[in-house]
Design a protein around this motif. Sequence first.
Motif, PDB file in Angstrom:
ATOM      1  N   LEU A  52     -80.676 -25.710 -16.323  1.00  0.00           N
ATOM      2  CA  LEU A  52     -82.037 -25.668 -15.783  1.00  0.00           C
ATOM      3  C   LEU A  52     -82.348 -26.963 -15.032  1.00  0.00           C
ATOM      4  O   LEU A  52     -81.948 -28.045 -15.465  1.00  0.00           O
ATOM      5  CB  LEU A  52     -83.052 -25.489 -16.918  1.00  0.00           C
ATOM      6  N   ALA A  53     -83.083 -26.828 -13.956  1.00  0.00           N
ATOM      7  CA  ALA A  53     -83.535 -28.004 -13.213  1.00  0.00           C
ATOM      8  C   ALA A  53     -84.529 -28.788 -14.060  1.00  0.00           C
ATOM      9  O   ALA A  53     -85.191 -28.220 -14.941  1.00  0.00           O
ATOM     10  CB  ALA A  53     -84.200 -27.574 -11.905  1.00  0.00           C
ATOM     11  N   VAL A 110    -104.350 -14.347 -22.483  1.00  0.00           N
ATOM     12  CA  VAL A 110    -104.016 -15.614 -21.842  1.00  0.00           C
ATOM     13  C   VAL A 110    -103.262 -15.354 -20.552  1.00  0.00           C
ATOM     14  O   VAL A 110    -102.321 -14.558 -20.519  1.00  0.00           O
ATOM     15  CB  VAL A 110    -103.143 -16.497 -22.770  1.00  0.00           C
ATOM     16  N   ASP A 111    -103.693 -16.008 -19.490  1.00  0.00           N
ATOM     17  CA  ASP A 111    -102.976 -16.014 -18.216  1.00  0.00           C
ATOM     18  C   ASP A 111    -102.531 -17.450 -17.966  1.00  0.00           C
ATOM     19  O   ASP A 111    -103.354 -18.361 -17.937  1.00  0.00           O
ATOM     20  CB  ASP A 111    -103.876 -15.542 -17.074  1.00  0.00           C
ATOM     21  N   ILE A 112    -101.230 -17.628 -17.808  1.00  0.00           N
ATOM     22  CA  ILE A 112    -100.663 -18.963 -17.582  1.00  0.00           C
ATOM     23  C   ILE A 112    -100.154 -19.040 -16.154  1.00  0.00           C
ATOM     24  O   ILE A 112     -99.455 -18.138 -15.684  1.00  0.00           O
ATOM     25  CB  ILE A 112     -99.520 -19.255 -18.570  1.00  0.00           C
ATOM     26  N   GLU A 113    -100.515 -20.120 -15.481  1.00  0.00           N
ATOM     27  CA  GLU A 113    -100.039 -20.383 -14.120  1.00  0.00           C
ATOM     28  C   GLU A 113     -99.219 -21.667 -14.141  1.00  0.00           C
ATOM     29  O   GLU A 113     -99.710 -22.706 -14.571  1.00  0.00           O
ATOM     30  CB  GLU A 113    -101.215 -20.544 -13.166  1.00  0.00           C
ATOM     31  N   VAL A 114     -97.965 -21.572 -13.686  1.00  0.00           N
ATOM     32  CA  VAL A 114     -97.060 -22.720 -13.664  1.00  0.00           C
ATOM     33  C   VAL A 114     -96.767 -23.077 -12.217  1.00  0.00           C
ATOM     34  O   VAL A 114     -96.346 -22.224 -11.437  1.00  0.00           O
ATOM     35  CB  VAL A 114     -95.734 -22.387 -14.393  1.00  0.00           C
ATOM     36  N   THR A 115     -96.970 -24.333 -11.861  1.00  0.00           N
ATOM     37  CA  THR A 115     -96.661 -24.819 -10.520  1.00  0.00           C
ATOM     38  C   THR A 115     -95.691 -25.992 -10.645  1.00  0.00           C
ATOM     39  O   THR A 115     -96.003 -26.981 -11.312  1.00  0.00           O
ATOM     40  CB  THR A 115     -97.945 -25.265  -9.785  1.00  0.00           C
ATOM     41  N   MET A 116     -94.520 -25.830 -10.006  1.00  0.00           N
ATOM     42  CA  MET A 116     -93.505 -26.886 -10.004  1.00  0.00           C
ATOM     43  C   MET A 116     -93.113 -27.165  -8.557  1.00  0.00           C
ATOM     44  O   MET A 116     -92.199 -26.536  -8.026  1.00  0.00           O
ATOM     45  CB  MET A 116     -92.274 -26.463 -10.819  1.00  0.00           C
ATOM     46  N   PRO A 117     -93.824 -28.103  -7.924  1.00  0.00           N
ATOM     47  CA  PRO A 117     -93.507 -28.425  -6.535  1.00  0.00           C
ATOM     48  C   PRO A 117     -92.043 -28.832  -6.354  1.00  0.00           C
ATOM     49  O   PRO A 117     -91.480 -29.546  -7.184  1.00  0.00           O
ATOM     50  CB  PRO A 117     -94.446 -29.599  -6.223  1.00  0.00           C
ATOM     51  N   LYS A 137     -89.028 -20.470  -6.656  1.00  0.00           N
ATOM     52  CA  LYS A 137     -89.733 -19.623  -7.618  1.00  0.00           C
ATOM     53  C   LYS A 137     -88.800 -19.075  -8.704  1.00  0.00           C
ATOM     54  O   LYS A 137     -89.172 -19.004  -9.879  1.00  0.00           O
ATOM     55  CB  LYS A 137     -90.424 -18.480  -6.865  1.00  0.00           C
ATOM     56  N   ALA A 138     -87.577 -18.710  -8.345  1.00  0.00           N
ATOM     57  CA  ALA A 138     -86.626 -18.174  -9.327  1.00  0.00           C
ATOM     58  C   ALA A 138     -86.279 -19.223 -10.387  1.00  0.00           C
ATOM     59  O   ALA A 138     -86.189 -18.908 -11.579  1.00  0.00           O
ATOM     60  CB  ALA A 138     -85.363 -17.676  -8.625  1.00  0.00           C
ATOM     61  N   GLU A 139     -86.097 -20.464  -9.969  1.00  0.00           N
ATOM     62  CA  GLU A 139     -85.790 -21.536 -10.918  1.00  0.00           C
ATOM     63  C   GLU A 139     -86.996 -21.819 -11.812  1.00  0.00           C
ATOM     64  O   GLU A 139     -86.844 -22.029 -13.022  1.00  0.00           O
ATOM     65  CB  GLU A 139     -85.358 -22.815 -10.192  1.00  0.00           C
ATOM     66  N   VAL A 140     -88.183 -21.832 -11.223  1.00  0.00           N
ATOM     67  CA  VAL A 140     -89.391 -22.051 -12.017  1.00  0.00           C
ATOM     68  C   VAL A 140     -89.529 -20.948 -13.070  1.00  0.00           C
ATOM     69  O   VAL A 140     -89.866 -21.215 -14.228  1.00  0.00           O
ATOM     70  CB  VAL A 140     -90.649 -22.118 -11.119  1.00  0.00           C
ATOM     71  N   VAL A 153    -101.156 -11.243 -28.769  1.00  0.00           N
ATOM     72  CA  VAL A 153    -102.009 -11.609 -27.640  1.00  0.00           C
ATOM     73  C   VAL A 153    -101.275 -11.308 -26.352  1.00  0.00           C
ATOM     74  O   VAL A 153    -100.103 -11.668 -26.210  1.00  0.00           O
ATOM     75  CB  VAL A 153    -102.376 -13.124 -27.716  1.00  0.00           C
ATOM     76  N   ALA A 154    -101.960 -10.674 -25.416  1.00  0.00           N
ATOM     77  CA  ALA A 154    -101.370 -10.411 -24.100  1.00  0.00           C
ATOM     78  C   ALA A 154    -101.306 -11.734 -23.328  1.00  0.00           C
ATOM     79  O   ALA A 154    -102.319 -12.388 -23.110  1.00  0.00           O
ATOM     80  CB  ALA A 154    -102.204  -9.397 -23.332  1.00  0.00           C
ATOM     81  N   VAL A 155    -100.079 -12.111 -22.959  1.00  0.00           N
ATOM     82  CA  VAL A 155     -99.857 -13.342 -22.192  1.00  0.00           C
ATOM     83  C   VAL A 155     -99.134 -12.960 -20.897  1.00  0.00           C
ATOM     84  O   VAL A 155     -98.083 -12.328 -20.941  1.00  0.00           O
ATOM     85  CB  VAL A 155     -99.018 -14.374 -22.972  1.00  0.00           C
ATOM     86  N   THR A 156     -99.717 -13.321 -19.768  1.00  0.00           N
ATOM     87  CA  THR A 156     -99.039 -13.153 -18.506  1.00  0.00           C
ATOM     88  C   THR A 156     -98.743 -14.541 -17.950  1.00  0.00           C
ATOM     89  O   THR A 156     -99.534 -15.463 -18.104  1.00  0.00           O
ATOM     90  CB  THR A 156     -99.874 -12.360 -17.485  1.00  0.00           C
ATOM     91  N   THR A 157     -97.586 -14.673 -17.323  1.00  0.00           N
ATOM     92  CA  THR A 157     -97.189 -15.959 -16.753  1.00  0.00           C
ATOM     93  C   THR A 157     -96.855 -15.754 -15.286  1.00  0.00           C
ATOM     94  O   THR A 157     -96.038 -14.890 -14.951  1.00  0.00           O
ATOM     95  CB  THR A 157     -95.959 -16.524 -17.488  1.00  0.00           C
ATOM     96  N   SER A 158     -97.507 -16.537 -14.431  1.00  0.00           N
ATOM     97  CA  SER A 158     -97.179 -16.505 -13.007  1.00  0.00           C
ATOM     98  C   SER A 158     -96.644 -17.876 -12.620  1.00  0.00           C
ATOM     99  O   SER A 158     -97.069 -18.888 -13.168  1.00  0.00           O
ATOM    100  CB  SER A 158     -98.388 -16.121 -12.158  1.00  0.00           C
ATOM    101  N   VAL A 159     -95.687 -17.894 -11.679  1.00  0.00           N
ATOM    102  CA  VAL A 159     -95.067 -19.148 -11.277  1.00  0.00           C
ATOM    103  C   VAL A 159     -95.184 -19.336  -9.777  1.00  0.00           C
ATOM    104  O   VAL A 159     -95.251 -18.382  -9.012  1.00  0.00           O
ATOM    105  CB  VAL A 159     -93.576 -19.209 -11.701  1.00  0.00           C
ATOM    106  N   ALA A 160     -95.209 -20.616  -9.395  1.00  0.00           N
ATOM    107  CA  ALA A 160     -95.247 -20.952  -7.966  1.00  0.00           C
ATOM    108  C   ALA A 160     -94.322 -22.124  -7.711  1.00  0.00           C
ATOM    109  O   ALA A 160     -93.954 -22.851  -8.583  1.00  0.00           O
ATOM    110  CB  ALA A 160     -96.670 -21.334  -7.558  1.00  0.00           C
TER     111      ALA A 160
END
Length: 142
Positions: A73-74, A100-107, A111-114, A135-142
């Motif tokens: 992993l990076a 819970v909605d989680i948003e992950v941003t890794m400049p 996106k695939a690595e994140v 608990v319903a948890v959704t995770t979005s990545v950028a």
Amino acid sequence: MTITPVYTTAATATGGRDGRSKTHDGSLDVKLGVPVEMGGKGEGNNPEQLFAAGYAACYLGAMKFATTQDKSLAKVPADTTVTAKVGIGPRSDKGFGIKVDIEVTMPGLDKAEVQKIADAGHEICPYSNAIKGNVAVTTSVA
């Protein structure tokens, strides 16, 4: 499953959602208030805000830890952010529940690595493990 805690803390609440919550070591003392959306005055913090702040910080730490365990992993960039949005509302069967909605941003990372790092973080994060299946948890990545 056996857990041997390496750290334990304690907090005591008084007054419920319109009260106070304090850690026993005195490092946190929070005035609590019911959100306007739930009929309150919106004065003070609420348990959902505290859960969102704790989950976001813990999950980011779990992703960082995951990259030390899996060298494929990076590394997590220093300017990474995690936003946890916690919603509360009535359940269809009875009582209340959260989502819970989680948003992950890794400049700087694709996106695939994140997504790989985010998935690994959920496997490690104690918050994710504690609520898995409840608990319903959704995770979005950028």
